[in-house]
Design an enzyme around this catalytic site. Sequence first.
Site, PDB file in Angstrom:
ATOM      1  CG  ASN A  14      -8.001   2.546   1.145  1.00 20.09           C
ATOM      2  OD1 ASN A  14      -6.953   1.992   0.839  1.00 20.09           O
ATOM      3  ND2 ASN A  14      -8.868   2.009   1.998  1.00 20.09           N
ATOM      4  CG  HIS A  54      -4.056   0.863   4.354  1.00 26.21           C
ATOM      5  ND1 HIS A  54      -3.468  -0.068   3.529  1.00 26.21           N
ATOM      6  CD2 HIS A  54      -4.930   1.563   3.575  1.00 26.21           C
ATOM      7  CE1 HIS A  54      -3.970   0.054   2.308  1.00 26.21           C
ATOM      8  NE2 HIS A  54      -4.848   1.044   2.313  1.00 26.21           N
ATOM      9  CB  CYS A  75      -0.937   0.003   1.197  1.00 24.33           C
ATOM     10  SG  CYS A  75      -0.092   0.052   2.805  1.00 24.33           S
TER      11      CYS A  75
END
Length: 847
Positions: free
Chosen positions: A386, A366, A198
């Site tokens: 995201n 994250h 990520c």
Amino acid sequence: MSRTSSAPSQKSLISRALKAERDVITASSQSQALDAAIDAAEHYMKALALTSSSKDRNVLDAKCKEWLTRAEKIKGSEDWRSVAQSRRSRLRTPASTRKLTTREDIILLQGAKLNGFIFPPWKAEPSLTEFETGTNGDVLFTDKPDLHLSNLQRDIFAGWKRPHELLSGQVDDAGMPLNPVMTVSGNTDLVQDVLTDCSVVASLCATTSRSERGLDDTLLPIVYPCIHNSMKSDISPSGKYIFRFYFNGCFRKVVIDDRLPSSKTSRSLYMIDRNHRNFMWPALVEKAYLKLRGGYEFPGSNSGTDLWVLTGWIPEQVFLHSDEVTADQIWSDLFKSFHSGDVLLTIGTGKLTEREQKELGLVSEHDYAILDMKELKGRRQFLIKNPWAGTDAVYPALFADPGPFPNSPFLSPGTFWMDCEMVLQNFENLYLNWNPGIFAYQEDIHFTWDLSTGKGMAGCFVKNPQFSVYTERGGVVWLLLGRHLRTIESRASEEDERFGFISIYVFKGGKRVALSDGALHRGPYVDSPNTLMKLDVPPRSTYTAVVSEESLPRVSQNFTISAFSDSPVRISHAPNKYICVTKVQGSWTPTTAGGNAESARYSLNPQFSIVLSDPTDISIVLEPSDQELATHVKLFWSGGKRIARVRSRDIVADSGDYRRGGSLVEKQDLDPGEYTIVVSTFAPDQYGSFTLWVSTNITCEVTQLPSEAAGRRAVLSDIGVLLPGQDRMLAPLTTPRLTRVKLIARSRESRIGNRPVGPSPLLMTVELGQGPYKEILATSEDGDHSDSISGVRVEDFDLQPGLEERGGVWIVLERIGGPGGQVEDHFEVEALGEERVEIGEWIVEDA
């Protein structure tokens, strides 16, 4: 003649144009920005009319056109701020110019070997011939070995395939076959799927959004080959791509082929653009980065570190939950720089429970990308993305209503606006990557820190790398510390790499320091391979930067420290304040752990003699092996002999309060002579080893003094008791042969009734015979009574045998109890003789 007379006027016009450029960026209204942009264009036009140099003419002509275009955009754009503040989208990146030492060259060569591949330092842009196919045009480049996949990835892995194979049979909206491309028009929507990277995806979302906001038409990082006369990436005919990444101290060449891991399912094993399925640039950047990080099994790092590698932009980590961080400060620091394209922003969550993740709509640990910042009518919001493909389209708990931005474009799934205050509340780390072009100067030093020789003590900097930083003009100086990446031998070693911490401390002076006390600035300990220290320094100032660590693997590690500034800056290894350094090792054991100066056993502590032939400054550093031990150092004027008791008149210097992590004594202009160093722990019976560093400007001798009992036979008397009203007792002392003897009388207990009290002042004498004709052979404390907690001593005297006919030799203890005294004292005498002696029973004389 005309050229000479026009030069000052031309220079003045250019200066006014540059001022107008700055006024555009700081304008508070659209009309102010427009006026300043027009002013800049007009001054460049006037300067152009005065120049006769073709080179200057081309530059000034380009500036005229640039600012005329900018003025038109400011006038016609609703988002005039983004246009006005985009001046610094392309700045020249500074580079270190100091000549490297041979050792530094070796460090950079060592950094080229990483995870089974070679990544040489970047020399120049590759020529187009590097990307040509074979003679027949059918030989494609294949990089070996293939990158490692995790077990989960292998379960759905369908082989390595070229882009045209991955897109085979796919068509666009018009029904035309999809062909791979390296550039696209319109906004991208980059996402991860199976991979756990990520941080990488968030990083590329941040760089692409910068280009999509019109700040630069070149995507970062640049991928070669490029379209002719531009920095836009192009399809490689051979499938070979070259990247310029920054890691291990310099920009390096990373080469990959275009084969990507295909999947047996609908899940993707590489980064994709949901808006352009044939856009291969993100997946190839991802592959190149994962190559140097050990393969597709990469567990992720943080996006600040990833962007540092991908772009070379200076990383900074902001801990959002710190008491020093406020929404006003974050917004004011970042807003202008973000809209001028000088900073890339990503953000990360901390550890969240499943319930928190569900309620907040955020993923635990994250990384997210920040795509935009908006402010209107007092409302400040971040546009956050995201990067995970499986995200929901809406976050009920945090999704900000359109509010002041009703005309915002459609948001892709996983993208949402969030108020600045909510960002600080729900995220843990903000990652900033600054365009190094905001600085004019940079200087690097590459160094090795050998941590395999043992862990340094927290707060003790004797072994730490230290650097002197000097700037003539002063101003802003940034110090960036980077730990070089190392080959991952196993998952366990990878965990070791990820959980070490580094920091920078800054002191005045530019010379080496011994302890962390007195630091001007203390950087946070971060688990990233980089940390940034920002300074604002006065002109002609020199500082010491100390590299510190916690829990790094105990191996030799390479680092680079870089200084950035708007004026010339010099960085070098910090010199020592002292010429001579003597290292002595010792330990506190059951017989030498005497505790602090209030302990009766203080004199048992390790003691060292130091002999100085000339006046000198001196530094004494005590570094215990156990960081939990609170320690102390005293320097005594003692003729180099052991210290038996502590008298303030004998103390030359000490380290102050007991402290963990080491102790320091510094004394200037210490006179020649023989001194004694006593090192102690706070409490008795605290055991451990230590290192003593004695630094001076002359050669000196430092030797450990033997204990009082060394080479002697110790004999203890019975415990003698003086009851209230009794102030004198004596015991016979005999020897079979002539010997040297030292006597030490110590209090074992003193009380009034059942209440403990301090011992009564005591005098010890050695007497030959008793009565009116007795002879005093030796006495303690120069004949004075003393209540020293360490006891009273009779220093060495000669004891002969066969003196019984003359009345015998007696040890006499006499206290000051006073008439009607209520104290009951218990004393014990220790005799230290070269030969064995005997102490008889105590005889107490009544008052």
